[in-house]
Design an enzyme around this catalytic site. Structure first.
Site, mmCIF file in Angstrom:
data_model
loop_
_atom_site.group_PDB
_atom_site.id
_atom_site.type_symbol
_atom_site.label_atom_id
_atom_site.label_comp_id
_atom_site.label_asym_id
_atom_site.label_seq_id
_atom_site.Cartn_x
_atom_site.Cartn_y
_atom_site.Cartn_z
ATOM 1 N N HIS A 1 2.154 3.446 -2.964
ATOM 2 C CA HIS A 1 1.359 4.513 -3.576
ATOM 3 C C HIS A 1 1.696 5.801 -2.828
ATOM 4 O O HIS A 1 1.188 6.071 -1.741
ATOM 5 C CB HIS A 1 -0.129 4.172 -3.500
ATOM 6 N N GLN B 1 -1.089 1.622 12.666
ATOM 7 C CA GLN B 1 -0.930 1.141 14.037
ATOM 8 C C GLN B 1 0.524 0.735 14.283
ATOM 9 O O GLN B 1 1.107 -0.014 13.513
ATOM 10 C CB GLN B 1 -1.851 -0.060 14.250
ATOM 11 N N LEU C 1 0.809 -1.210 0.000
ATOM 12 C CA LEU C 1 0.000 0.000 0.000
ATOM 13 C C LEU C 1 0.848 1.268 0.000
ATOM 14 O O LEU C 1 0.565 2.221 -0.732
ATOM 15 C CB LEU C 1 -0.937 -0.017 1.204
ATOM 16 N N ARG D 1 -4.788 -1.881 -8.503
ATOM 17 C CA ARG D 1 -5.094 -2.838 -7.452
ATOM 18 C C ARG D 1 -6.438 -3.538 -7.609
ATOM 19 O O ARG D 1 -6.701 -4.509 -6.901
ATOM 20 C CB ARG D 1 -5.025 -2.144 -6.083
ATOM 21 N N GLN E 1 3.716 -1.051 15.908
ATOM 22 C CA GLN E 1 4.121 -2.261 16.638
ATOM 23 C C GLN E 1 5.118 -1.943 17.747
ATOM 24 O O GLN E 1 5.453 -2.820 18.543
ATOM 25 C CB GLN E 1 4.729 -3.290 15.674
#
Length: 248
Positions: free
Chosen positions: A90, A98, A87, A185, A100
């Site tokens: 792009h 989020q 993703l 996509r 980690q």
């Protein structure tokens, strides 16, 4: 550590999107100042139907840059880190993912590929690998904490987390970037997970702003032929050379 499912929601888009796109297009071709026209657009004096017809006509000519003034923001959950790595390629977009480092991944949810889920032997091995990764993560957290890493333990323990680990993302793209994203996509050649996400985003975009997204999707759907080579063509549309459009 349960299997997770895709969730896509449209959080927001630019207010008065159609009127704004119409105004931007008109400024390119109109001798006046579109700010003077703006109250007429908002009041409905220039109807939405007239605005949409004008925008559609100009888009058909290939002029797309004014649609960059409108953006869409999506919340996405139930996707893998493998998807997020695709993703962010792009680049004309904004992402909030989020972390980690700050979010504890003990008992993490994960994405189960359908082709693995369909084979009992593969599914059992995959689920065992998720359990092993989760156990290793927890053990490393504990060891690192004992050795003074404290609340920094997550950022080192996360190195054993798999690409399957679920992530949640907020994504903002302008309309032109979204059209390009959908072209790539929504194609059957796209990886199955990001294609499912793109199709969900496309459905929400079409509902919100049909004049821009009614014909959005894989490139073949707009062109009427497949721009891929014979090796990569899925067969839904003929390739360009099969249409008779290439002169000898």
């Amino acid at each position: 550590m349960p299997e997770t499912r895709l969730s896509v929601e449209l959080l927001a888009h630019t207010p008065d999107a159609l009127a704004l796109i119409y105004a931007a297009f008109r400024q390119c071709y109109h001798p006046g100042y579109v700010a003077d026209m703006w109250p007429r657009l908002l009041s409905g004096e220039i109807t939405a139907e007239k605005q949409a017809a004008f925008v559609a006509r100009i888009l058909d000519s290939g002029h797309e840059s004014p649609i960059e003034h409108v953006s869409f923001t999506f919340a996405v959950a139930g996707v893998s880190r493998a998807l997020s790595h695709q993703l962010v390629r792009h680049r004309i977009a904004s992402y909030s993912q989020q972390s980690q480092r700050y979010v504890d991944a003990v008992g993490f949810d994960y994405v189960l590929p359908p082709q693995i889920a369909a084979i009992p032997e593969a599914r059992a091995r995959y689920e065992a690998a998720m359990e092993q990764a989760g156990a290793a993560y927890g053990e490393l957290q504990e060891i690192l904490t004992r050795h003074g890493r404290g609340d920094k333990a997550n950022e080192d323990a996360r190195f054993v987390l798999p690409n399957a680990c679920e992530t949640k993302i907020v994504v903002t793209m302008n309309c032109r970037s979204l059209l390009h994203f959908f072209e790539l996509r929504c194609c059957t050649r796209a990886q199955w997970e990001i294609r499912a996400m793109a199709l969900a985003m496309l459905a929400l975009s079409r509902e919100a702003l049909p004049v821009i997204f009614a014909r959005a999707g894989a490139r073949c759907e707009r062109l009427g032929y497949c721009p891929e080579s014979e090796r990569f063509c899925c067969g839904r549309y003929p390739r360009l050379e099969q249409t008779g459009s290439i002169s000898s």
